[in-house]
Design a protein around this motif. Structure first.
Motif, short mmCIF file in Angstrom:
data_model
loop_
_atom_site.label_atom_id
_atom_site.label_comp_id
_atom_site.label_asym_id
_atom_site.label_seq_id
_atom_site.Cartn_x
_atom_site.Cartn_y
_atom_site.Cartn_z
N MET A 183 5.73 6.21 -3.18
CA MET A 183 7.07 6.76 -3.35
C MET A 183 7.41 7.02 -4.81
O MET A 183 8.36 7.75 -5.11
N ASP A 184 6.64 6.44 -5.73
CA ASP A 184 6.92 6.59 -7.15
C ASP A 184 6.31 7.85 -7.76
O ASP A 184 6.58 8.18 -8.92
N ILE A 230 0.16 8.53 8.41
CA ILE A 230 -0.14 7.18 8.86
C ILE A 230 -1.16 7.24 10.00
O ILE A 230 -1.08 8.10 10.87
N PHE A 231 -2.04 6.25 10.03
CA PHE A 231 -3.27 6.42 10.79
C PHE A 231 -3.79 5.07 11.26
O PHE A 231 -3.63 4.06 10.57
N THR A 232 -4.38 5.02 12.44
CA THR A 232 -5.13 3.84 12.88
C THR A 232 -6.07 4.25 14.00
O THR A 232 -6.19 5.43 14.33
N ILE A 253 5.90 1.27 10.27
CA ILE A 253 6.94 2.14 10.81
C ILE A 253 8.33 1.66 10.39
O ILE A 253 9.19 2.47 10.02
N ARG A 254 8.55 0.37 10.45
CA ARG A 254 9.86 -0.17 10.07
C ARG A 254 10.16 0.13 8.60
O ARG A 254 11.27 0.57 8.25
N TRP A 255 9.18 -0.07 7.74
CA TRP A 255 9.40 0.17 6.31
C TRP A 255 9.68 1.65 6.04
O TRP A 255 10.60 1.99 5.30
N THR A 267 0.83 -1.21 0.00
CA THR A 267 0.00 0.00 0.00
C THR A 267 0.86 1.26 0.00
O THR A 267 0.56 2.23 -0.70
N LEU A 268 1.94 1.25 0.75
CA LEU A 268 2.78 2.44 0.89
C LEU A 268 3.78 2.61 -0.25
O LEU A 268 4.05 3.74 -0.69
#
Length: 391
Positions: A332-333, A343-345, A369-371, A327-328
């Motif tokens: 970036m492209d 980022i949301f939850t 978060i790691r990615w 999804t993320l």
């Protein structure tokens, strides 16, 4: 590619370039007025949108004008090809005016827009968690020795320690049953302050229900609820922990309520800006053209209200672990979506007693978060500077 072919292709791919809201016939037919098509009024531009020089950000302006009129853009003669024109301008200030003017048999014509140059922009993300109330009730009921004896806050602190993540928790006044903020003790005030560099509390709504509480509520009702929640945050957590909200419950308030929010320090509002049943929703009642623009851009500045609208990039509770990166990554492209990740939850999905509990919810957060960390994105608070960076 010739200017004519390039321009027409760019327009016809308007979903990617931001011009889709303008009617095809109006653009490709002979223009009768001088109009700036790109960038749009309110565009938030960064290094990905042009060429950074020692004078500022050089960008290209694209527009249409009557073919028999020369066009000047910010003092520079534009290149013409039929009804289309383009010109390069330098953005030297945070807020910049772009003026396209023409003179000919039709007389003098002019189109003015304003855009933002995010001059100190860098890849960054912010993490906002909505619908918080259960963790506050848990702490108040158990009277823990530390805030972080509550597993929910301990989990967030672990993510902060590991990745540097900053969190804004948007809270309710009441759980709707046996708890409200007046019951939360102030004895943790020092601990809140000690962690205020990464953990903030903000207004979200009076309660979880009813749904869409401010979609048609008066500005006075929103202001009253906002102030009562803010009063309690300041009482038990202190000024350092307090943050202006960036998400109002369900992402809907009346346009007349934007001034209420601005007066209370709100500078950014995040939403989905998506179509549900063919209708734009979770979009703060913005019109279809602005909602469509935000559906494919990081942000848009509403100069009338002074508020920046930001598009949420992912809702972790709606996205399985194996779909977080897919999804993320595509964002970036695209230069229009690559610079800022919103980022949301939602809190309730963390709790086993909730009917839609997600056992892997913490893993979803850590995967995102790691990615982002691996891609070089840094955590920010939106209310600091401009979308988290100095102006």
């Amino acid at each position: 590619m010739s200017f004519n072919v390039w321009s027409r292709r760019r327009f016809l791919l308007g979903v990617a370039t931001g011009t889709a809201a303008l009617a095809t016939g109006r653009l490709l037919a002979d223009a009768t007025s001088t109009t700036i098509l790109e960038p749009v009024h309110g565009a938030v531009l960064n290094r990905r949108h042009g060429r950074q020089t020692d004078k500022g950000l050089e960008i290209e302006v694209l527009g249409v004008a009557p073919e028999d009129q020369a066009v000047i853009v910010n003092g520079q003669a534009a290149q013409r090809q039929g009804a289309l024109y383009r010109a390069k301008v330098i953005l030297a200030e945070h807020e910049n005016e772009i003026v396209a003017s023409s003179r000919g048999p039709r007389g003098h014509q002019e189109h003015r827009i304003k855009v933002i140059w995010d001059r100190n922009s860098r890849p960054r993300y912010r993490f906002s968690i909505d619908d918080n109330s259960f963790f506050l009730r848990d702490i108040a009921q158990h009277q823990y020795a530390s805030l972080f004896d509550c597993w929910y806050l301990a989990m967030l602190r672990d993510l902060h320690k590991k990745y540097g993540t900053k969190f804004v928790l948007n809270i309710y006044y009441t759980t709707g049953d046996d708890f409200n903020l007046t019951q939360f003790p102030d004895r943790y005030k020092g601990e809140w302050a000690d962690n205020a560099d990464w953990l903030k509390l903000a207004f979200h709504a009076w309660a979880d229900k009813p749904d869409r509480p401010y979609q048609h509520a008066s500005p006075q009702q929103l202001a009253a609820d906002f102030d009562r929640v803010a009063e309690q945050i300041l009482r038990f957590a202190g000024e350092a922990t307090y943050s202006p909200p960036t998400v109002i419950h369900w992402g809907m308030v009346l346009p007349a309520s934007l001034s209420v929010l601005k007066e209370r320090g709100v500078r950014v509002l995040s939403g989905y800006f998506t179509q549900i049943g063919g209708v734009w929703d979770v979009n703060y009642h913005l019109d279809p053209s602005r909602s469509a623009y935000l559906s494919r851009h990081d942000a848009w500045m509403d100069f009338e209200s002074g508020i920046v609208f930001s598009r949420v990039d992912i809702v972790c509770n709606n996205t399985p672990v194996d779909q977080i990166v897919p999804t993320l990554a595509p964002l970036m492209d695209d230069p229009n979506t690559a610079e800022i990740m919103d980022i949301f939850t939602h809190e309730q999905y963390f709790w086993p007693f909730y009917q839609r509990y997600l056992p892997d919810h913490p893993q979803r957060l850590e995967t995102a978060i790691r990615w982002l960390t691996e891609q070089g994105y840094e955590p920010v608070f939106y209310h600091e500077g401009f979308l988290g960076v100095p102006v």
